[in-house]
Write an enzyme that holds these catalytic residues in place. Structure first.
Site, PDB file in Angstrom:
ATOM      1  N   ASN B 383       0.818  -1.205   0.000  1.00 18.68           N
ATOM      2  CA  ASN B 383       0.000   0.000   0.000  1.00 18.68           C
ATOM      3  C   ASN B 383       0.855   1.259   0.000  1.00 18.68           C
ATOM      4  O   ASN B 383       1.037   1.900  -1.044  1.00 18.68           O
ATOM      5  CB  ASN B 383      -0.946  -0.036   1.212  1.00 18.68           C
ATOM      6  CG  ASN B 383      -1.935   1.104   1.204  1.00 18.68           C
ATOM      7  OD1 ASN B 383      -1.926   1.933   0.295  1.00 18.68           O
ATOM      8  ND2 ASN B 383      -2.758   1.174   2.206  1.00 18.68           N
ATOM      9  N   ASP B 384       1.413   1.616   1.142  1.00 19.94           N
ATOM     10  CA  ASP B 384       2.143   2.877   1.225  1.00 19.94           C
ATOM     11  C   ASP B 384       3.326   2.951   0.260  1.00 19.94           C
ATOM     12  O   ASP B 384       3.644   4.029  -0.239  1.00 19.94           O
ATOM     13  CB  ASP B 384       2.638   3.094   2.656  1.00 19.94           C
ATOM     14  CG  ASP B 384       1.481   3.267   3.616  1.00 19.94           C
ATOM     15  OD1 ASP B 384       0.399   3.675   3.152  1.00 19.94           O
ATOM     16  OD2 ASP B 384       1.649   2.994   4.812  1.00 19.94           O
ATOM     17  N   VAL B 385       3.948   1.806  -0.015  1.00 22.83           N
ATOM     18  CA  VAL B 385       5.155   1.831  -0.851  1.00 22.83           C
ATOM     19  C   VAL B 385       4.837   2.079  -2.320  1.00 22.83           C
ATOM     20  O   VAL B 385       5.743   2.208  -3.135  1.00 22.83           O
ATOM     21  CB  VAL B 385       5.977   0.529  -0.719  1.00 22.83           C
ATOM     22  CG1 VAL B 385       6.458   0.350   0.721  1.00 22.83           C
ATOM     23  CG2 VAL B 385       5.201  -0.681  -1.178  1.00 22.83           C
ATOM     24  N   VAL B 386       3.533   2.146  -2.684  1.00 22.73           N
ATOM     25  CA  VAL B 386       3.173   2.466  -4.068  1.00 22.73           C
ATOM     26  C   VAL B 386       2.278   3.712  -4.119  1.00 22.73           C
ATOM     27  O   VAL B 386       1.622   3.966  -5.110  1.00 22.73           O
ATOM     28  CB  VAL B 386       2.442   1.294  -4.769  1.00 22.73           C
ATOM     29  CG1 VAL B 386       3.388   0.123  -4.946  1.00 22.73           C
ATOM     30  CG2 VAL B 386       1.205   0.863  -4.000  1.00 22.73           C
ATOM     31  N   ASN B 387       2.268   4.481  -3.036  1.00 21.48           N
ATOM     32  CA  ASN B 387       1.394   5.654  -2.994  1.00 21.48           C
ATOM     33  C   ASN B 387       2.060   6.869  -3.643  1.00 21.48           C
ATOM     34  O   ASN B 387       3.029   7.401  -3.124  1.00 21.48           O
ATOM     35  CB  ASN B 387       1.047   5.972  -1.534  1.00 21.48           C
ATOM     36  CG  ASN B 387      -0.055   7.009  -1.409  1.00 21.48           C
ATOM     37  OD1 ASN B 387      -0.370   7.699  -2.384  1.00 21.48           O
ATOM     38  ND2 ASN B 387      -0.627   7.112  -0.230  1.00 21.48           N
TER      39      ASN B 387
END
Lengths: 97, 458
Positions: B383-387
């Site tokens: 999630n966060d690592v592709v935001n």
């Protein structure tokens, strides 16, 4: 400061820099095995634990603590090395059948 | 070389082997040799120590060896690969408590003074706090206690105050003249501080924390080396401390955060304000059938695994999908963010377990330029690592964090349970992108469905 201590500090510094150099070269692919291997290596404290437990003149209290420390560091050594090897066995370069 | 001095030679051999073992770990080709070198090195260290003339009774030591091996071996063989972060935390706890107990035993054995006492105090402090911190980290990873950060007002002041008192007691013990209760109180505070250190840290920050605890365990061993005037311990401890330190720096950089921010920042607080902002924006969804046909007709697919893949144990299904696509002539690669998962390198281990060839696994810097020519970026439980907000939204808590540029691919597919924001509680604008297809479901279940639909796809 005695020469003994001075020497030990030099040894520490050199080993720490060597560690930084060596670890920089480890591929991120292997960061988990690296961590479990170094973890097993840090259980070198088993040496201190053996010395406290086996010493002739240790009071009973120190011996008990020492023996628990031997148990704990042995768990650390055995599980650390075995899990590292178990992980590394899985890293293979191959094409799907 | 007499038997009496055998241990000195044994220690030198052990030191060399331990250094080689880390050196050989740098590539998968030599890594297993590295483990063997480490094992033999440890054996030399143990046998050398047993043969020292100071060691007089063996009974307790041997019993302890047997118990330790009986616990350690099943631990290593029976733990599933997804539990590696927990196991590592537990291992740190055992190593650290050993160092701390030896320090305590030495203290009551001959009350050392001066430099040795200072080393002993540092060894004990680091040992006990790493012990309880590792246990707390284990409990969080195993979800025995809530994984989200537990914070309260004035937390940092309480923690730092407690640490300061522990250090003062330690200094008092070193300087001399401290009453009998000072050392036990110092021990209790060290133990307590370890727990308090971990409570405010969220699951997403675990990779940094585990690396840091690894480093502390090494420093405790090195401090023991100073206390016992044993250079083998100093070398091995310093190597371990350096390794843990580098890994935690790598993890911090991958999150664009500083050490102090990870340890005292309490990520959870930032998120409350941003969590509720986006509620009813439309997203595009797709079925497994759609996903299968898009994947089957693409030329290049990049899979981005995250902690969600680990939780769902989806790695084997992902392997099946990979094999099918490769057979169809699709170029399948994996993009691994440094902080994906719960410890450094977590995803690599899981994918290797599923028998995915490691030359398909790529680091962030290497794969990022390739997204522009990627047909499908398949995000599984990350999630966060592709935001993309991390690139441009200065108000976002993750602004500045290096991310995987999946939004530059032709199509992005995201397998996710629901629209609930991820661990950090930050909404992800990627999901509302025109080129993004949301695949709602459990990672393992959804990938299996895609695998089932694949043969029907044209």
């Amino acid at each position: 400061m005695s020469t003994e201590i001075e020497l030990s500090i030099y040894v520490f510094l050199l080993a720490a820099f060597l560690g930084l150099e060596l670890v920089h070269k480890v591929s991120p692919l292997l960061h988990t095995p690296l961590m479990s291997l170094t973890n097993a290596i840090s259980a070198i404290s088993v040496v201190g634990a053996i010395l406290v437990t086996g010493a002739g003149e240790s009071p009973q209290f120190s011996k008990i603590l020492g023996a628990i420390a031997v148990v704990a560091s042995t768990i650390n050594i055995v599980s650390g090395f075995l899990i590292t090897d178990r992980m590394l066995k899985m890293f293979r370069k191959k094409e799907p059948k | 070389m007499s038997v009496e001095h055998f241990w000195q030679y044994a220690y030198i051999v052990a030191a060399v082997l331990i250094i080689l073992s880390i050196k050989w770990l740098n590539s998968p080709a030599t890594a297993r040799r590295g483990v063997q070198a480490g094992q033999i090195g440890m054996l030399f260290a143990v046998i050398g120590t047993l043969l020292r003339h100071e060691v007089m009774s063996y009974q307790w030591i041997l019993i302890a060896f047997v118990i330790g091996s009986a616990v350690g071996a099943p631990l290593a063989y029976l733990m599933p690969m997804t539990a590696v972060p927990q196991l590592t935390a537990l291992s740190h706890a055992f190593g650290a408590v050993a160092a701390a107990l030896v320090g305590t035993a030495e203290y009551y054995r001959h009350y050392p003074t001066g430099f040795q006492m200072a080393a002993l105090v540092i060894e004990t402090l680091l040992g006990y706090l790493t012990f309880t911190a590792s246990i707390a980290a284990f409990a969080k990873l195993q979800e025995l206690i809530p994984t989200r950060p537990l914070t309260y007002k004035g937390q940092n002041i309480v923690n730092l105050g407690l640490f300061a008192v522990a250090v003062l007691l330690g200094v008092w013990t070193v300087v001399g003249g401290a009453p009998g209760w000072a050392f036990p109180a110092f021990v209790v505070l060290s133990l307590l501080f370890g727990v308090l250190l971990i409570i405010p840290i969220g699951g997403g920050d675990m990779p940094t924390v585990i690396a840091l605890l690894n480093s502390y365990a090494g420093m405790a061993a090195a401090a023991m080396g100073f206390a016992l005037n044993n250079r083998l311990l100093i070398i091995a401890g310093a190597l371990n401390a350096a390794s843990g330190f580098i890994l935690s720096v790598v993890m911090c950089k991958a999150m664009n955060r500083s050490f102090t921010n990870v340890l005292f920042g309490a990520f959870g607080q930032v998120t409350e304000s941003t969590a509720a902002t986006t509620t009813a924006k439309p997203v595009r969804t797709a079925t497994a059938e759609d996903a299968a046909s898009i994947l089957a007709t693409s030329r290049k697919v990049v899979i981005v695994p995250g902690y969600g893949m680990a939780v769902a144990q989806a790695q084997h299904k992902v392997r099946e999908l990979t094999d099918m696509l490769v057979k169809r002539g699709v170029d399948v690669q994996f993009a691994i963010h440094p902080v994906a998962g719960r410890m450094p390198g977590h995803m690599n281990v899981l994918l290797a377990e599923a028998d995915i060839s490691y030359d398909r696994l790529h680091e962030m810097e290497d794969i990022n330029p390739e997204f522009t020519e990627t047909d499908v970026a398949l995000v599984i439980g990350a999630n966060d690592v592709v935001n993309p907000a991390a690139r441009h939204d200065t108000a976002s808590p993750i602004y500045g964090m290096p991310i995987l540029d999946v939004d530059k691919a032709q199509t992005v597919m995201v397998i996710k349970r629901s629209m609930n924001p991820g661990f950090a509680g930050i909404d992800n604008e990627l999901y509302y992108n025109d080129r993004t297809l949301m695949l709602f479901g459990d990672a393992k279940g959804f990938v299996s469905e895609i695998v089932k639909e694949m043969p029907k796809a044209a």
